[in-house]
Design an enzyme around this catalytic site. Sequence first.
Site, PDB file in Angstrom:
ATOM      1  N   TYR A  94       0.672  -1.365  -0.102  1.00  0.00           N
ATOM      2  CA  TYR A  94      -0.088  -0.142  -0.073  1.00  0.00           C
ATOM      3  C   TYR A  94       0.744   0.759   0.215  1.00  0.00           C
ATOM      4  O   TYR A  94       2.159   1.130   0.768  1.00  0.00           O
ATOM      5  CB  TYR A  94      -1.175  -0.306   1.380  1.00  0.00           C
ATOM      6  CG  TYR A  94      -1.812   0.838   1.723  1.00  0.00           C
ATOM      7  CD1 TYR A  94      -2.842   2.104   0.799  1.00  0.00           C
ATOM      8  CD2 TYR A  94      -0.792   2.159   2.326  1.00  0.00           C
ATOM      9  CE1 TYR A  94      -3.279   3.408   1.077  1.00  0.00           C
ATOM     10  CE2 TYR A  94      -1.559   3.191   2.063  1.00  0.00           C
ATOM     11  CZ  TYR A  94      -2.330   3.706   1.999  1.00  0.00           C
ATOM     12  OH  TYR A  94      -2.843   4.913   2.372  1.00  0.00           O
ATOM     13  N   MET A 161       9.793  -3.140   0.904  1.00  0.00           N
ATOM     14  CA  MET A 161      10.531  -2.857  -0.375  1.00  0.00           C
ATOM     15  C   MET A 161      10.281  -3.675  -1.099  1.00  0.00           C
ATOM     16  O   MET A 161       9.611  -4.813  -1.137  1.00  0.00           O
ATOM     17  CB  MET A 161      12.448  -3.085  -0.140  1.00  0.00           C
ATOM     18  CG  MET A 161      12.251  -1.987   0.666  1.00  0.00           C
ATOM     19  SD  MET A 161      14.497  -1.969   1.260  1.00  0.00           S
ATOM     20  CE  MET A 161      14.743  -1.178   3.395  1.00  0.00           C
ATOM     21  N   GLY A 162      10.614  -3.481  -2.851  1.00  0.00           N
ATOM     22  CA  GLY A 162      10.964  -4.309  -4.143  1.00  0.00           C
ATOM     23  C   GLY A 162      10.805  -3.484  -4.878  1.00  0.00           C
ATOM     24  O   GLY A 162      10.467  -2.266  -5.543  1.00  0.00           O
ATOM     25  N   CYS A 191       2.054  -7.229   2.074  1.00  0.00           N
ATOM     26  CA  CYS A 191       3.706  -8.619   1.265  1.00  0.00           C
ATOM     27  C   CYS A 191       3.446  -9.878   1.581  1.00  0.00           C
ATOM     28  O   CYS A 191       4.303 -10.565   1.445  1.00  0.00           O
ATOM     29  CB  CYS A 191       4.958  -7.546   2.083  1.00  0.00           C
ATOM     30  SG  CYS A 191       5.195  -6.135   2.213  1.00  0.00           S
TER      31      CYS A 191
END
Length: 237
Positions: A94, A161-162, A191
Amino acid sequence: MSKFLQIKDLGFKDYKETWEYQEVLFQKILQIKSNNKKQGFAHDTPNYFLFVEHPHVYTLGKNGHIENLLISEEKLKAINATFYKINRGGDITYHGPGQIVGYPILDLENFFTDIHKYLRFLEEMIILTLAEYGLKAERSKGETGVWLDVGTPFARKICAMGVRASRWVTMHGFALNVNTNLGYFDHMIPCGIKDKAVTSLHVELGKAEVSLAEVKEKLLKHFLQLFEAEIKEKMEA
């Protein structure tokens, strides 16, 4: 090889527009690398660092599971949120007002060619920043991102994180909850990790609001130290 960084704060900007802008910068770096290889040149590739705050949006990574979004399209509209499937790693995330999102678009060949190290450095940047606010943030084994009270029943995630990388060029990045409305996380399994809470800096500090500008300044300071980089310029928004 250039360790200079071009910084741009996009302010409050639509997710899709920002994603498209990232792609422009990402492809620009790849094109320079391609030309260098074909023509035997050694032109420096640029490195960018974008800060942005998004309207309410849920994004699903390429290996993510749509069932981790717990609400319908109609409900999304009702809470003024949008949804995108995107080309980064990770599951569902989100983004929204009060959250600092950072997109480093780097040619890692200017720094080091190690994606694992890159992610650990991004986590370390967050950990060092939160330490300045008196919080002991940590990594959680096997779970990318930054957490508080790891290994306890009270473990909670404060930064997701991505990233995507191609030919050592990165895009996407991190999302640090600062003044975030945590109620929006109730509409997803963050996640894809069940039974784990989320938190934000203002909740942990017991403050109504924390200065986003101050947090960005600290993040950038630690990023520059960790990556041994320098600011080339601050680009106009």
